[in-house]
Design a protein around this motif. Structure first.
Motif, mmCIF file in Angstrom:
data_model
loop_
_atom_site.group_PDB
_atom_site.id
_atom_site.type_symbol
_atom_site.label_atom_id
_atom_site.label_comp_id
_atom_site.label_asym_id
_atom_site.label_seq_id
_atom_site.Cartn_x
_atom_site.Cartn_y
_atom_site.Cartn_z
ATOM 1 N N LYS A 20 0.989 -1.202 -0.011
ATOM 2 C CA LYS A 20 0.062 0.019 0.142
ATOM 3 C C LYS A 20 0.681 1.188 -0.091
ATOM 4 O O LYS A 20 0.601 2.072 -0.777
ATOM 5 N N LEU A 21 1.749 1.207 0.816
ATOM 6 C CA LEU A 21 2.902 2.468 0.808
ATOM 7 C C LEU A 21 3.656 2.729 -0.633
ATOM 8 O O LEU A 21 3.728 3.725 -0.951
ATOM 9 N N GLY A 22 3.778 1.508 -1.151
ATOM 10 C CA GLY A 22 4.524 1.697 -2.599
ATOM 11 C C GLY A 22 3.471 2.635 -3.527
ATOM 12 O O GLY A 22 3.630 3.197 -4.233
ATOM 13 N N THR A 23 2.035 1.990 -3.367
ATOM 14 C CA THR A 23 0.914 2.750 -4.263
ATOM 15 C C THR A 23 0.941 3.833 -4.087
ATOM 16 O O THR A 23 0.777 4.956 -4.814
ATOM 17 N N GLN A 24 0.933 4.201 -2.466
ATOM 18 C CA GLN A 24 0.861 5.845 -2.259
ATOM 19 C C GLN A 24 1.953 6.548 -2.544
ATOM 20 O O GLN A 24 1.573 7.802 -3.190
ATOM 21 N N VAL A 25 2.995 5.916 -2.627
ATOM 22 C CA VAL A 25 4.217 7.020 -3.072
ATOM 23 C C VAL A 25 4.259 7.199 -4.513
ATOM 24 O O VAL A 25 4.540 8.227 -4.893
ATOM 25 N N HIS A 26 3.746 6.208 -5.229
ATOM 26 C CA HIS A 26 3.520 6.184 -6.613
ATOM 27 C C HIS A 26 2.803 7.259 -6.992
ATOM 28 O O HIS A 26 3.006 8.428 -7.896
ATOM 29 N N LYS A 27 1.402 7.407 -6.364
ATOM 30 C CA LYS A 27 0.476 8.069 -6.756
ATOM 31 C C LYS A 27 0.949 9.637 -6.172
ATOM 32 O O LYS A 27 0.521 10.536 -6.966
ATOM 33 N N SER A 28 1.514 9.550 -5.291
ATOM 34 C CA SER A 28 1.843 11.029 -4.686
ATOM 35 C C SER A 28 2.992 11.655 -5.458
ATOM 36 O O SER A 28 3.115 12.865 -5.877
#
Length: 659
Positions: A469-477
């Motif tokens: 989830k953190l990877g997805t969040q960092v990618h979107k941010s």
């Protein structure tokens, strides 16, 4: 200045008797004010009363400083006026209003200089340096602190101020992890404090030196300095210094794995924070206690203090964010004032030109009057002169009309500049609101996740889920930040277009390669149908950004197992590139909103993805810069086709024109 009365002299002496009588002193000063006439003695009493309230009641201190200013202005009492401005600066600084604080200090400085009060000039620069320290603008803070030191050096009463400024400089170097320079500043401050026998400052500086050695993991030296400071601080009941000493001793015990001693020291530090009401140190103590209890496997207490830490830390973060916003507003106001000054200079120049023209007209009318008088006496002679004068008038009228036309042109330019400034302000406001709304939440989420890692509160399976989830969040941010930076640059600076011949297939491959992970998560296939050896003539970086945004948008609105196809064909002298998807489609009303330049329209994707509407705006702006345009076809429920055109290779265009 009038000599102080015996009653006021008694009050001054009484104020030096210590803090135990502060409540009685405050009541005495308030009672004395009611009976005093409005003279300079009353101003001095207000100065004393401000010092009694400055740490305990910031709002009351501000009200007293305002009264001090009003009375000083009425009496034309320069020292009182300067003092009042400095006191207002201190009050606003305590309340976190940095911009107003600096403005008041800057008003006080020339008044102190006027009456040769050099010590307080240095004090104002030291105060300004402290404000910039709160804003974390280290260079400005250092400049103002060094100004204060240079002013205080030659003064007989300057060493104490110099001692404080050196300690502040040590804090700045410590925050920047420049430990060698920090130690130099603290040691100089300690030497002066020992010479002046300022016990509270000796203890504070020794504590700061101990902190530096803790940062350098030299715990023996740190313990020696903290032990010396503890003796002095306990003798002087310096609660704020005792807070720091026990906290740092807790850190030393924790480093040597003496958990119970670390816990005892941390609780002592917390007890003193409640006496000093220091939220910043309470946050540190809560975090330290949560960490120690966790190491002791006392998870109930660990969670309790972790909750206290998070709650208070959020409150402090809100204050810090307010300071940053105020800082941005302060810089914006400076730029706005510069623009206004430029406009005023232009207006002044126009008025001067108008004055010169009026002066010329008056002289001309006076000349006509003299000519009229002369014609009554020398009619025949002046007839020819009058004719020549009429010709001169016609030429001057032409010049005046030309000048009026130039003025109208300048007014048009000013109107255009005003409109550009309004658009720039609107763009800034939009950018700030997007950053505050869309970037704050993901980064707070990332910060919370990192805290969980640091505290080791997750098992491996939970950690794997959180990492995904953190990877997805960092990618979107990261994707959102890229769009914000590109869009803000286009609005504030404009883009430099570098057109050249490029391989279209290679650019499309680079655009889609970084989106494969995002597409795979939704089981979406991406295919390409590109004519061989197709080359375009445009800025390849901008075309890559356009394709990436359109494909990313298609992924957002596609469901699982949908398809996306990128096609590129040659149509005459242009290349047509289209992104086909089998997603949820777009209705006509939404399509119009998307293509509206002044609207930032965005909807939630099929998996709850949020957007800002910046991507389509970047595409529209980049296509305009590369002589292209965007066309949208869509059927709700069946999919969409986003098509844009760009020029083909220059040599191909030339061949087509010859044929």
């Amino acid at each position: 200045m009038r000599v102080l009365s015996l009653s006021l002299l008694h009050i001054l002496l009484f104020s030096l008797s210590g803090h135990a009588q502060n409540k009685h002193l405050t009541d005495s000063l308030q009672a004395l004010l009611k009976t005093m006439p409005e003279d300079t003695n009353k101003v001095e009493v207000l100065r004393l009363l401000f010092n009694e309230y400055r740490y305990s009641d910031h709002e009351q201190a501000r009200i007293i400083a305002q009264k001090e200013l009003s009375l000083s202005l009425k009496l034309k009492y320069t020292l009182g006026e300067a003092s009042a401005y400095r006191h207002l600066g201190i009050s606003h600084a305590h309340k976190g209003k940095s911009v107003q604080a600096i403005e008041y200090y800057l008003k006080a400085i020339p008044l102190y200089e006027k009456i040769h009060e050099s010590f307080f000039v240095g004090a104002c620069f030291n105060n300004i340096g402290s404000v910039y320290m709160d804003l974390k603008e280290w260079d400005k803070a250092q400049n103002n602190l060094f100004k204060a030191i240079n002013i205080w050096k030659p003064l007989s009463d300057g060493p104490e101020g110099t001692c404080i400024a050196l300690s502040n400089l040590g804090d700045i170097y410590l925050e920047q992890k420049q430990y060698k320079q920090a130690l130099q500043m603290y040691e100089q401050s300690l030497k002066i404090a020992q010479q002046l026998k300022l016990t509270w400052l000796i203890a504070g500086t020794q504590t700061s030196i101990g902190n530096v050695y803790i940062r350098q993991q030299e715990y023996t030296k740190a313990t020696n300095y903290l032990t010396k400071a503890l003796v002095i601080a306990e003798q002087n009941h310096s609660n704020s210094i005792l807070t720091q000493i026990y906290y740092y001793r807790s850190e030393i015990s924790l480093a040597s794995n003496q958990l119970q001693n670390a816990l005892d020291q941390a609780f002592k530090a917390l007890a003193f924070t409640k006496k000093t009401k220091s939220s910043r140190w309470q946050v540190k103590c809560y975090k330290q206690l949560a960490h120690i209890f966790t190491l002791q496997e006392n998870y109930k207490q660990g969670v309790h203090f972790q909750d206290l830490y998070i709650s208070l830390n959020d409150s402090l973060n809100n204050v810090q964010q307010a300071l940053q916003i105020e800082k941005l507003q302060y810089n914006y106001q400076l730029e706005k004032k510069d623009l206004i000054n430029q406009s005023l200079l232009k207006d002044k120049k126009l008025k001067e030109e108008e004055f010169d023209r009026n002066k010329t007209r008056r002289r001309f009318i006076l000349g006509l009057l003299l000519i009229f008088i002369a014609t009554t006496v020398f009619y025949r002679i002046t007839y020819k002169r009058q004719k020549r004068m009429n010709q001169t008038m016609a030429l001057q009228q032409q010049e005046i009309e030309a000048q009026n036309e130039e003025i109208r042109s300048q007014n048009d330019q000013i109107s255009i500049q005003r409109e550009d400034l309004t658009k720039a302000n609107a763009a800034l406001n939009k950018l700030f609101s997007i950053i505050a709304h869309d970037l704050r939440a993901p980064f707070r989420s990332i910060e919370g996740t990192i805290t969980l890692f640091e505290e080791e509160l997750l098992d491996p399976q939970e950690m794997q889920i959180v990492v995904q989830k953190l990877g997805t969040q960092v990618h979107k941010s990261s994707e959102l930040l890229d769009k914000l930076l590109l869009w803000s640059k286009s609005q504030l600076e404009g883009f430099q277009v570098n057109p050249k011949t490029f391989d279209l297939a290679e650019v499309i491959f680079r655009s889609t390669e970084i989106l494969e992970i995002q597409a795979n998560q939704k089981k979406i296939s991406i295919t390409t149908e590109i004519e061989s050896s197709l080359k375009g003539y445009a800025d390849p970086d901008m075309i890559e950004t356009i394709v990436r945004n359109l494909v990313s948008n298609a992924i957002k609105f596609c469901k699982e197992n949908d398809t996306i196809c990128i096609r590129a064909i040659l149509k005459g002298s242009h290349i047509s590139v289209s992104v086909h998807d089998t997603g949820q489609g777009i209705d006509e009303e939404v399509r119009k909103k998307i293509l509206t330049p002044t609207s930032f329209y965005s909807t939630v994707g099929t998996s709850g993805e949020k957007g800002t509407g910046l991507g389509i705006h970047l595409c529209l702006e980049f296509l305009a810069l590369n002589n292209g345009h965007l066309h949208i076809e869509s059927i709700p429920g069946e999919g969409s086709i986003f098509t844009f055109t760009l020029p083909q290779e220059r040599s191909k265009i030339h061949e087509a024109s010859i044929c």
